[in-house]
Design a protein around this motif. Structure first.
Motif, short mmCIF file in Angstrom:
data_model
loop_
_atom_site.label_atom_id
_atom_site.label_comp_id
_atom_site.label_asym_id
_atom_site.label_seq_id
_atom_site.Cartn_x
_atom_site.Cartn_y
_atom_site.Cartn_z
N MET A 1 0.84 -1.19 0.00
CA MET A 1 0.00 0.00 0.00
C MET A 1 0.88 1.24 0.00
N ARG A 2 0.41 2.26 -0.69
CA ARG A 2 1.14 3.53 -0.72
C ARG A 2 0.99 4.23 0.63
N THR A 3 2.09 4.84 1.07
CA THR A 3 2.06 5.55 2.35
C THR A 3 2.34 7.02 2.12
N CYS A 4 1.72 7.85 2.95
CA CYS A 4 1.99 9.27 2.93
C CYS A 4 2.33 9.72 4.35
N LEU A 5 3.47 10.33 4.49
CA LEU A 5 3.89 10.91 5.75
C LEU A 5 3.39 12.35 5.78
N VAL A 6 2.52 12.64 6.74
CA VAL A 6 1.97 13.99 6.90
C VAL A 6 2.73 14.65 8.04
N VAL A 7 3.47 15.72 7.70
CA VAL A 7 4.34 16.37 8.67
C VAL A 7 3.83 17.79 8.90
N ASP A 8 3.26 18.02 10.08
CA ASP A 8 2.72 19.33 10.42
C ASP A 8 2.60 19.41 11.94
N ASP A 9 2.92 20.56 12.51
CA ASP A 9 2.82 20.70 13.96
C ASP A 9 1.38 20.89 14.42
N SER A 10 0.46 21.10 13.50
CA SER A 10 -0.96 21.24 13.85
C SER A 10 -1.67 19.89 13.75
N SER A 11 -2.21 19.43 14.87
CA SER A 11 -2.94 18.16 14.85
C SER A 11 -4.20 18.27 14.00
N VAL A 49 5.26 12.59 0.86
CA VAL A 49 5.34 13.40 2.07
C VAL A 49 4.55 14.68 1.82
N LEU A 50 3.61 14.97 2.70
CA LEU A 50 2.90 16.25 2.70
C LEU A 50 3.52 17.04 3.85
N LEU A 51 4.19 18.15 3.54
CA LEU A 51 5.15 18.76 4.45
C LEU A 51 4.87 20.23 4.73
N ASP A 52 4.76 20.56 6.01
CA ASP A 52 4.64 21.95 6.44
C ASP A 52 6.03 22.57 6.49
N TRP A 53 6.11 23.89 6.38
CA TRP A 53 7.40 24.59 6.45
C TRP A 53 7.75 24.96 7.88
N ASN A 54 6.86 25.69 8.54
CA ASN A 54 7.15 26.24 9.86
C ASN A 54 6.71 25.29 10.97
N MET A 55 7.72 24.67 11.61
CA MET A 55 7.47 23.74 12.71
C MET A 55 8.60 23.89 13.73
N PRO A 56 8.31 23.55 14.97
CA PRO A 56 9.37 23.56 15.99
C PRO A 56 10.33 22.39 15.79
N VAL A 57 11.43 22.42 16.46
CA VAL A 57 12.47 21.38 16.49
C VAL A 57 13.24 21.34 15.17
N MET A 58 12.58 21.00 14.07
CA MET A 58 13.19 21.01 12.74
C MET A 58 12.12 21.41 11.74
N ASP A 59 12.38 22.47 10.97
CA ASP A 59 11.37 22.94 10.02
C ASP A 59 11.35 22.04 8.78
N GLY A 60 10.37 22.29 7.94
CA GLY A 60 10.18 21.47 6.75
C GLY A 60 11.32 21.54 5.76
N HIS A 61 11.91 22.71 5.60
CA HIS A 61 13.02 22.87 4.67
C HIS A 61 14.21 22.03 5.12
N GLN A 62 14.57 22.10 6.39
CA GLN A 62 15.69 21.31 6.90
C GLN A 62 15.39 19.82 6.81
N PHE A 63 14.16 19.44 7.13
CA PHE A 63 13.76 18.03 6.98
C PHE A 63 13.99 17.55 5.55
N LEU A 64 13.54 18.35 4.58
CA LEU A 64 13.65 17.94 3.19
C LEU A 64 15.11 17.77 2.77
N LEU A 65 15.97 18.69 3.20
CA LEU A 65 17.40 18.55 2.90
C LEU A 65 17.95 17.25 3.47
#
Length: 127
Positions: A1-11, A49-65
Protein backbone atom coordinates in the motif's frame (compact mmCIF):
# COMPACT_ATOMS: atom_id res chain seq x y z
CA UNK A 1 0.00 0.00 0.00
CA UNK A 2 1.14 3.53 -0.72
CA UNK A 3 2.06 5.55 2.35
CA UNK A 4 1.99 9.27 2.93
CA UNK A 5 3.89 10.91 5.75
CA UNK A 6 1.97 13.99 6.90
CA UNK A 7 4.34 16.37 8.67
CA UNK A 8 2.72 19.33 10.42
CA UNK A 9 2.82 20.70 13.96
CA UNK A 10 -0.96 21.24 13.85
CA UNK A 11 -2.94 18.16 14.85
CA UNK A 12 -5.98 19.67 13.09
CA UNK A 13 -4.11 19.95 9.78
CA UNK A 14 -2.81 16.39 10.17
CA UNK A 15 -6.35 15.14 10.84
CA UNK A 16 -7.80 16.90 7.77
CA UNK A 17 -4.96 15.68 5.55
CA UNK A 18 -5.37 12.14 6.92
CA UNK A 19 -9.06 12.08 6.03
CA UNK A 20 -8.42 13.33 2.48
CA UNK A 21 -5.45 11.05 1.82
CA UNK A 22 -7.11 7.95 3.22
CA UNK A 23 -9.93 8.55 0.73
CA UNK A 24 -7.22 8.52 -1.96
CA UNK A 25 -6.07 5.10 -0.67
CA UNK A 26 -2.95 6.16 1.19
CA UNK A 27 -1.89 4.70 4.50
CA UNK A 28 -1.00 7.66 6.73
CA UNK A 29 1.96 8.19 9.03
CA UNK A 30 1.97 11.41 11.07
CA UNK A 31 4.80 13.49 12.49
CA UNK A 32 4.59 16.81 14.34
CA UNK A 33 8.03 18.08 13.27
CA UNK A 34 10.91 17.35 10.93
CA UNK A 35 12.90 15.40 13.49
CA UNK A 36 10.06 12.95 14.08
CA UNK A 37 9.48 12.75 10.34
CA UNK A 38 13.11 11.77 9.74
CA UNK A 39 12.78 9.03 12.36
CA UNK A 40 9.72 7.72 10.52
CA UNK A 41 11.58 7.76 7.18
CA UNK A 42 14.50 5.86 8.66
CA UNK A 43 12.05 3.14 9.78
CA UNK A 44 10.20 2.95 6.45
CA UNK A 45 10.49 5.31 3.49
CA UNK A 46 7.04 6.65 2.50
CA UNK A 47 5.70 6.96 -1.02
CA UNK A 48 4.79 10.60 -0.44
CA UNK A 49 5.34 13.40 2.07
CA UNK A 50 2.90 16.25 2.70
CA UNK A 51 5.15 18.76 4.45
CA UNK A 52 4.64 21.95 6.44
CA UNK A 53 7.40 24.59 6.45
CA UNK A 54 7.15 26.24 9.86
CA UNK A 55 7.47 23.74 12.71
CA UNK A 56 9.37 23.56 15.99
CA UNK A 57 12.47 21.38 16.49
CA UNK A 58 13.19 21.01 12.74
CA UNK A 59 11.37 22.94 10.02
CA UNK A 60 10.18 21.47 6.75
CA UNK A 61 13.02 22.87 4.67
CA UNK A 62 15.69 21.31 6.90
CA UNK A 63 13.76 18.03 6.98
CA UNK A 64 13.65 17.94 3.19
CA UNK A 65 17.40 18.55 2.90
CA UNK A 66 18.03 15.72 5.37
CA UNK A 67 15.49 13.40 3.71
CA UNK A 68 17.12 13.72 0.30
CA UNK A 69 20.46 12.63 1.85
CA UNK A 70 19.05 9.39 3.28
CA UNK A 71 19.35 6.10 1.37
CA UNK A 72 16.16 5.98 -0.71
CA UNK A 73 15.36 9.57 0.30
CA UNK A 74 15.24 10.58 -3.33
CA UNK A 75 12.17 8.40 -3.91
CA UNK A 76 9.28 10.01 -1.99
CA UNK A 77 7.30 12.67 -3.79
CA UNK A 78 7.32 15.71 -1.51
CA UNK A 79 4.54 18.29 -1.59
CA UNK A 80 5.10 21.33 0.61
CA UNK A 81 1.86 22.51 2.18
CA UNK A 82 2.33 25.83 3.93
CA UNK A 83 1.21 29.42 4.46
CA UNK A 84 4.58 30.64 3.12
CA UNK A 85 3.78 32.02 -0.32
CA UNK A 86 6.65 34.26 -1.32
CA UNK A 87 8.77 33.29 -4.29
CA UNK A 88 11.89 32.86 -2.11
CA UNK A 89 10.24 30.10 -0.05
CA UNK A 90 8.88 28.37 -3.13
CA UNK A 91 12.28 28.51 -4.85
CA UNK A 92 14.08 27.21 -1.76
CA UNK A 93 11.59 24.34 -1.44
CA UNK A 94 12.02 23.29 -5.06
CA UNK A 95 15.81 23.62 -4.89
CA UNK A 96 15.83 21.42 -1.77
CA UNK A 97 13.99 18.69 -3.67
CA UNK A 98 10.27 19.38 -3.29
CA UNK A 99 8.16 18.09 -6.15
CA UNK A 100 5.27 20.51 -5.70
CA UNK A 101 4.03 23.31 -3.46
CA UNK A 102 0.50 24.09 -2.22
CA UNK A 103 -0.88 26.79 0.01
CA UNK A 104 -2.92 26.44 3.16
CA UNK A 105 -5.80 26.23 3.50
CA UNK A 106 -6.13 23.23 1.21
CA UNK A 107 -9.02 20.97 0.30
CA UNK A 108 -9.52 17.57 -1.29
CA UNK A 109 -9.49 18.98 -4.84
CA UNK A 110 -6.17 20.79 -4.34
CA UNK A 111 -4.45 17.74 -2.85
CA UNK A 112 -5.92 15.47 -5.52
CA UNK A 113 -4.73 17.78 -8.31
CA UNK A 114 -1.20 18.10 -6.91
CA UNK A 115 -0.83 14.39 -6.19
CA UNK A 116 -1.99 13.71 -9.76
CA UNK A 117 0.53 16.24 -11.14
CA UNK A 118 3.46 14.52 -9.39
CA UNK A 119 2.30 11.05 -10.45
CA UNK A 120 1.05 9.77 -7.08
CA UNK A 121 -2.45 9.07 -8.32
CA UNK A 122 -3.41 7.98 -11.82
CA UNK A 123 -6.15 10.53 -12.42
CA UNK A 124 -8.01 13.20 -10.55
CA UNK A 125 -10.68 11.45 -8.50
CA UNK A 126 -14.11 13.10 -8.59
CA UNK A 127 -15.30 14.41 -5.24
Amino acid sequence: MRTCLVVDDSSVVRKIARRILEELNFQIIEAENGERALEACRRAMPTAVLLDWNMPVMDGHQFLLELRRLPGGDLPKVVFCTTENNIDHISRALEAGADEYIMKPFDRDIITDKFHEVGLIAAATPA
